[in-house]
Each structure stands twice: as C-alpha cells, then as structure tokens.
Design an enzyme around this catalytic site. Structure first.
Site, PDB file in Angstrom:
ATOM      1  N   GLY A  31      51.575 -95.726  15.417  1.00 46.17           N
ATOM      2  CA  GLY A  31      49.390 -95.062  15.881  1.00 46.17           C
ATOM      3  C   GLY A  31      49.455 -94.299  14.372  1.00 46.17           C
ATOM      4  N   HIS A  34      46.222 -95.730   8.874  1.00 47.42           N
ATOM      5  CA  HIS A  34      45.603 -95.337   7.978  1.00 47.42           C
ATOM      6  C   HIS A  34      46.009 -96.692   7.065  1.00 47.42           C
ATOM      7  CE1 HIS A  34      50.214 -95.372   6.366  1.00 47.42           C
ATOM      8  NE2 HIS A  34      49.732 -93.919   7.171  1.00 47.42           N
ATOM      9  N   HIS A  37      49.078 -99.232   7.281  1.00 43.17           N
ATOM     10  CA  HIS A  37      49.479 -99.702   8.367  1.00 43.17           C
ATOM     11  C   HIS A  37      48.364-101.391   8.460  1.00 43.17           C
ATOM     12  CE1 HIS A  37      50.343 -95.582  10.229  1.00 43.17           C
ATOM     13  NE2 HIS A  37      51.219 -96.052  10.698  1.00 43.17           N
ATOM     14  N   GLY A 147      56.225-100.658   5.583  1.00 41.16           N
ATOM     15  CA  GLY A 147      56.017-100.627   4.479  1.00 41.16           C
ATOM     16  C   GLY A 147      57.400-100.018   3.914  1.00 41.16           C
ATOM     17  N   LYS A 149      57.121 -97.186   1.845  1.00 40.71           N
ATOM     18  CA  LYS A 149      57.321 -95.061   1.950  1.00 40.71           C
ATOM     19  C   LYS A 149      58.582 -95.317   2.248  1.00 40.71           C
ATOM     20  CE  LYS A 149      54.798 -93.140   4.119  1.00 40.71           C
ATOM     21  NZ  LYS A 149      55.911 -91.766   4.274  1.00 40.71           N
ATOM     22  N   ASP A 150      58.736 -95.566   4.321  1.00 38.62           N
ATOM     23  CA  ASP A 150      59.987 -95.603   4.222  1.00 38.62           C
ATOM     24  C   ASP A 150      61.188 -96.165   4.178  1.00 38.62           C
ATOM     25  OD1 ASP A 150      58.956 -93.502   6.534  1.00 38.62           O
ATOM     26  OD2 ASP A 150      57.483 -95.212   6.165  1.00 38.62           O
ATOM     27  N   MET A 184      49.903 -92.965   1.409  1.00 43.21           N
ATOM     28  CA  MET A 184      48.988 -93.217   2.187  1.00 43.21           C
ATOM     29  C   MET A 184      50.109 -92.603   3.219  1.00 43.21           C
ATOM     30  SD  MET A 184      46.043 -93.546   3.720  1.00 43.21           S
ATOM     31  CE  MET A 184      44.847 -94.537   1.656  1.00 43.21           C
ATOM     32  N   SER A 185      50.019 -91.258   4.919  1.00 42.21           N
ATOM     33  CA  SER A 185      51.231 -91.107   5.749  1.00 42.21           C
ATOM     34  C   SER A 185      50.326 -90.976   6.687  1.00 42.21           C
ATOM     35  CB  SER A 185      52.011 -90.048   4.737  1.00 42.21           C
ATOM     36  OG  SER A 185      52.696 -89.649   6.272  1.00 42.21           O
ATOM     37  N   ARG A 187      50.517 -88.270   8.802  1.00 42.63           N
ATOM     38  CA  ARG A 187      51.274 -86.713   8.664  1.00 42.63           C
ATOM     39  C   ARG A 187      50.414 -85.666   7.389  1.00 42.63           C
ATOM     40  NH1 ARG A 187      56.891 -88.476   9.639  1.00 42.63           N
ATOM     41  NH2 ARG A 187      57.124 -86.928  11.748  1.00 42.63           N
TER      42      ARG A 187
HETATM   43  O1  PAF Z   1      58.059 -96.384  10.671  1.00 42.43           O
HETATM   44  C1  PAF Z   1      57.075 -96.068  11.568  1.00 42.43           C
HETATM   45  O2  PAF Z   1      56.169 -95.740  12.083  1.00 42.43           O
HETATM   46  C2  PAF Z   1      58.406 -95.648  12.524  1.00 42.43           C
HETATM   47  O3  PAF Z   1      59.919 -95.225  11.792  1.00 42.43           O
HETATM   48  C3  PAF Z   1      59.161 -97.300  13.698  1.00 42.43           C
HETATM   49  C4  PAF Z   1      59.225 -98.740  12.465  1.00 42.43           C
HETATM   50  C5  PAF Z   1      57.346 -97.786  14.015  1.00 42.43           C
HETATM   51  C6  PAF Z   1      59.868 -96.909  14.396  1.00 42.43           C
HETATM   52  O4  PAF Z   1      59.477 -96.141  15.460  1.00 42.43           O
END
Ligand code: PAF
Length: 280
Positions: A31, A34, A37, A147, A149-150, A184-185, A187
């Site tokens: 959630g 940004h 997403h 994404g 980014k992760d 974008m994050s 956080r």
């Molecule tokens: O990247 C994220 O927002 C979270 O790590 C995910 C993949 C929704 C799992 O909680």
C-alpha cells in the site's frame, strides 16, 4: 472496483474468474501507492488481465526495531488511486486471518537471500516469500508483477516460483523515479527536505557508475565502488549500509565486470533506509 477482505471470498472469486476463462494479473503491495505501484497496475491492465492488487503490510517481513508500526498507510487514498488505475479487485486481508494463532509455516529460499539486504535484515526475505506464496495461493494469478527497485526480492521470488513449480509468470518492471532521479518508495515520505536532497546521492552514484562502465570502459569493481563511496561521503546525512556490484542472477559479488552486472546499494539517510540499483 470490488474490495475483498476475506481470504475465502478472494479464493472463490479467483476460481470463478478462472472458470470463466479470465486471466488474473496480480500486483502484491504493502500500500501507500506511488507511481511505481501504479506502473505495475497499468502493465497488468495493458496485458489484458483482470487486475487484482493486494494491500497487506506484512508484519513477518519486518525485523525488531524496523518500521512496521510506522509504515505509511492510507487505504482511502490507495482505493481511489487503484480505482483510477483500472484495478478490478483490491484485496485487503486482515493480519489475524493471514496469520492466525496456530500459524506455523514458512517458505525459505536459501543462498540468494544470504547476500545484499539479506545480510542486514535477517528473516526479511523469509517473511516476503512466505506472504507472497500465501497471496499466490489465495489470488491464483496467471502473472504477477514486481518492481525492479527491490531487485533481490524479484530474484528470490523468481527462484521460489521455479523451485516450487508454481504455474505463475513473474514480470519485473523498471524502477520509476522522481524527476530528479530519486527512486519512488513509500518510505520517501519519512525524509525531511534536507534528507530528501541528500538522498539524491543514490542516483548520482548510479549515474557515475554507468559513466565509468559505459563511457570510460572501467571494469574493476573496486574502482567504481571507490567513486561511489566518495560521492556518499560528501553527504553527512548519508550512511551507506552496503554498496556492491554483483551478478544479477546469482547475486554473488563480482571483482571484475565481464558481462552482466548489477550495482546494488542500501543507505541510511538519517533514520530512513533506502535501496536502489541499476544494471551496469
Ligand atoms: O515489495 C513489497 O511491497 C512487499 O515486499 C511484498 C512483495 C508486497 C510482500 O509483502
């Protein structure tokens, strides 16, 4: 847009969609949407799927002292943005139903989770793979969108899907950046104006690394990392946690760039931990 909060209702809806010959495109999120997403939702829509987005701030992927309690949440705004993005179903499960008292199961991917962020966030990826595996068996997607980014998360989830023979296609989409380059994050909202400015050293590092590799032909990892450390050292608010150049599939550290390489970094800007990466 339909909002579903119960696991059994989400499962029966997914079964009905599949029985009707629809394909399900799934965007799992925590959630506080940004543009990153929204780009995943847009891709799922463009691919012609019935788009399901989940919002679940997953407690088991946060370590002690991490920001689970303060992680930004805004369900009303997220619902509005998801609706505007053409999402068909917003799945918002309850923690008590996801992890009831008797809950005991975990999904662990080994080697790939022991490098980069995994060294500093013990248990984090186990929490991610566990919740993603659960969400996959609830939402029953044909395709799931993540994404880049992760990046480590994406590689770990691809591994899990292959190792467990899950019949789901995983799509990784490029990092979406602010105009000035900040990735974008959710956080980013924690950053003060001074920290927001200091955080730009991540993107400056990416640009310098690309310049060294692509324009100056430098392949020695220690030289590229030394320049990045110099850039970061000019920002008193920034403390790097790691700066690594690794193979983008194995995530093993490289000393010399032969072919594919990934620059991955985690830094603290004040109290906020930010990550970023790029291919070199
Ligand atoms: O990247 C994220 O927002 C979270 O790590 C995910 C993949 C929704 C799992 O909680």
């Amino acid at each position: 847009m339909k909002i579903i909060t119960s696991i059994s209702q989400m499962q029966s809806t997914a079964n009905a969609l599949r029985a009707a010959g629809k394909s399900i495109g799934f965007v799992p999120t925590m959630g506080f949407f940004h543009a990153g997403h929204l780009s995943l939702m847009e891709a799922a829509r463009q691919d012609g799927h019935t788009v399901v987005v989940s919002i679940f701030v997953n407690p088991i992927q946060f370590g002690p002292g991490e920001d689970f309690a303060t992680y930004p949440r805004d369900l009303d705004n997220d619902s509005r943005l998801a609706k505007e993005a053409g999402v068909d179903i917003l799945f918002v499960p309850q923690t008590s139903e996801m992890y009831p008292k008797q809950y005991q199961t975990s999904v662990v991917v080994k080697g790939l989770t022991e490098t980069l962020c995994g060294r500093f966030r013990p248990g984090h990826f186990e929490g991610v793979t566990t919740v993603v595996a659960k969400l996959f068996s609830i939402v029953k997607p044909h395709v799931a969108y993540f994404g880049q980014k992760d990046f480590q998360q994406l590689v770990v989830i691809r591994r899990m899907v292959q190792d467990l023979n899950l019949d789901i296609q995983i799509k990784g989409l490029p990092t979406v950046r602010e105009k000035d380059g900040l990735a974008m994050s959710s956080r980013n909202v924690y950053l003060s104006p001074e920290e927001r400015q200091a955080a730009l050293c991540l993107y400056r590092s990416i640009c310098r690394a690309r310049q060294m590799r692509e324009e100056e032909g430098i392949r020695e990892v220690r030289k590229i990392i030394a320049d990045i450390q110099k850039i970061m050292s000019l920002e008193p608010l920034v403390k790097p946690q790691y700066i690594e150049i690794c193979h983008p599939e194995t995530l093993q550290a490289l000393e010399y760039i032969e072919e594919a390489a990934l620059l991955a970094m985690a830094v603290y800007v004040g109290k906020t931990r930010l990550i970023d990466n790029c291919f070199l």
